[in-house]
Design a protein around this motif. Structure first.
Motif, mmCIF file in Angstrom:
data_model
loop_
_atom_site.group_PDB
_atom_site.id
_atom_site.type_symbol
_atom_site.label_atom_id
_atom_site.label_comp_id
_atom_site.label_asym_id
_atom_site.label_seq_id
_atom_site.Cartn_x
_atom_site.Cartn_y
_atom_site.Cartn_z
ATOM 1 N N ALA A 104 0.829 -1.207 0.000
ATOM 2 C CA ALA A 104 0.000 0.000 0.000
ATOM 3 C C ALA A 104 0.866 1.261 0.000
ATOM 4 C CB ALA A 104 -0.923 -0.001 1.221
ATOM 5 N N GLU A 105 1.976 1.223 0.731
ATOM 6 C CA GLU A 105 2.876 2.368 0.768
ATOM 7 C C GLU A 105 3.548 2.592 -0.588
ATOM 8 O OE1 GLU A 105 3.775 4.685 3.497
ATOM 9 O OE2 GLU A 105 1.736 3.934 3.727
ATOM 10 N N PHE A 106 3.874 1.487 -1.264
ATOM 11 C CA PHE A 106 4.460 1.613 -2.600
ATOM 12 C C PHE A 106 3.477 2.289 -3.559
ATOM 13 C CE2 PHE A 106 5.022 0.019 -6.918
ATOM 14 C CZ PHE A 106 6.344 0.341 -7.151
ATOM 15 N N GLU A 107 2.218 1.836 -3.517
ATOM 16 C CA GLU A 107 1.204 2.424 -4.391
ATOM 17 C C GLU A 107 0.964 3.893 -4.036
ATOM 18 O OE1 GLU A 107 -0.051 1.167 -7.055
ATOM 19 O OE2 GLU A 107 1.015 -0.737 -6.765
ATOM 20 N N ARG A 124 5.805 4.722 -11.543
ATOM 21 C CA ARG A 124 6.020 3.375 -10.995
ATOM 22 C C ARG A 124 7.495 2.992 -11.078
ATOM 23 N NH1 ARG A 124 2.509 -0.184 -9.328
ATOM 24 N NH2 ARG A 124 0.827 1.170 -10.073
ATOM 25 N N GLN A 125 8.158 3.380 -12.178
ATOM 26 C CA GLN A 125 9.589 3.081 -12.318
ATOM 27 C C GLN A 125 10.413 3.833 -11.276
ATOM 28 O OE1 GLN A 125 11.027 0.827 -14.168
ATOM 29 N NE2 GLN A 125 13.129 1.399 -13.575
ATOM 30 N N VAL A 126 10.082 5.115 -11.084
ATOM 31 C CA VAL A 126 10.789 5.923 -10.086
ATOM 32 C C VAL A 126 10.591 5.340 -8.696
ATOM 33 C CG1 VAL A 126 10.865 8.170 -8.946
ATOM 34 C CG2 VAL A 126 10.701 8.042 -11.435
ATOM 35 N N ALA A 127 9.347 5.005 -8.359
ATOM 36 C CA ALA A 127 9.059 4.443 -7.036
ATOM 37 C C ALA A 127 9.789 3.124 -6.838
ATOM 38 C CB ALA A 127 7.550 4.248 -6.880
ATOM 39 N N THR A 128 9.854 2.307 -7.888
ATOM 40 C CA THR A 128 10.544 1.016 -7.797
ATOM 41 C C THR A 128 12.029 1.210 -7.507
ATOM 42 O OG1 THR A 128 8.976 -0.008 -9.319
ATOM 43 C CG2 THR A 128 11.107 -1.104 -9.036
#
Length: 240
Positions: A104-107, A124-128
């Motif tokens: 949930a924190e990732f999203e 999404r790439q940056v967060a990953t």
């Protein structure tokens, strides 16, 4: 055929959190010095209007310096301690959420970057990539604007505020050493010079209009000294 111009190296501008912290510290120091200058000048101007004796002037000025410096230190310590406690509580909460609900924190992080204008795929790439390095730092920065390594220090803030106030207050105290006939104008002139300098430096640190900042401080200083001098004059002739 147009020959392409060679690329010019542009030095990276210092926009990191440490630079912002230093600027805030400098700005706070300038404001503390301005407070010490004006409050002490107003105090000794009021006493000078009631008496030409140097002893009560020095006593009032030194007492005002000590009281003001301690007040600034305690107020800054309490304020910054509260801010630091709040930041630590937020960090603890974020650590707990990352441990209990990592997906949930990732999203949430993806959503934050999407809200800033990135496409879904890019966000999404940056967060990953950020999660792979330091997920806590990524969330603290994106969600709260906090750097865990650069939390405010209440002791540093208290000491710097007290020192800045003291340095500002010394200027009108030195003016007390002038002859009695020149004491009030000397206090006024030195105070106005100090205020002009404080206004210029604070405006330069904030990249603001120097002239406007200086004028505001000079007008405020003149009003404060005139008011305290008037009060001292009235009390000096009516209080026995």
């Amino acid at each position: 055929m147009v020959t392409p111009r060679p690329a010019h190296h542009v030095a990276a501008e210092p926009h990191d959190a440490s630079v912002a912290d230093r600027l805030n510290w400098l700005r706070a120091a300038v404001l503390g010095a301005n407070d010490g200058l004006l409050s002490t000048a107003g105090l000794v101007m009021g006493v000078a209007a009631a008496t030409t004796d140097r002893s009560p002037l020095m006593i009032a000025g030194i007492a005002g310096l000590a009281a003001g410096a301690f007040s600034m230190a305690v107020g800054e310590y309490v304020s910054v301690s509260t801010q630091r406690d709040t930041e630590r509580a937020l960090i603890t909460k974020e650590v707990r959420e990352l441990t209990e609900e990592p997906e949930a924190e990732f999203e949430e992080l993806v959503g934050l970057y999407t809200a800033k204008g990135l496409s879904e795929d890019t966000a999404r790439q940056v967060a990953t990539e950020l999660h792979a390095v330091d997920p806590l730092a990524a969330h603290l920065d994106a969600e709260l604007g906090i750097d865990e390594e650069s939390l405010t220090n209440p002791i540093h803030a208290a000491v710097s505020s007290a020192v800045a106030f003291t340095l500002g207050a010394v200027i009108p105290l030195l003016a007390i050493l002038a002859p009695a006939a020149l004491r009030v104008p000397t206090i006024a002139v030195l105070t106005l010079v100090g205020l002009a300098l404080a206004g210029y430096v604070s405006a330069r640190l904030g990249d603001a209009d120097r002239g406007k900042a200086v004028r505001r401080l000079l007008l405020g200083g003149l009003a404060a000294m005139a008011a305290t001098y008037g009060i001292g004059t009235i009390l000096g002739t009516t209080v026995t």
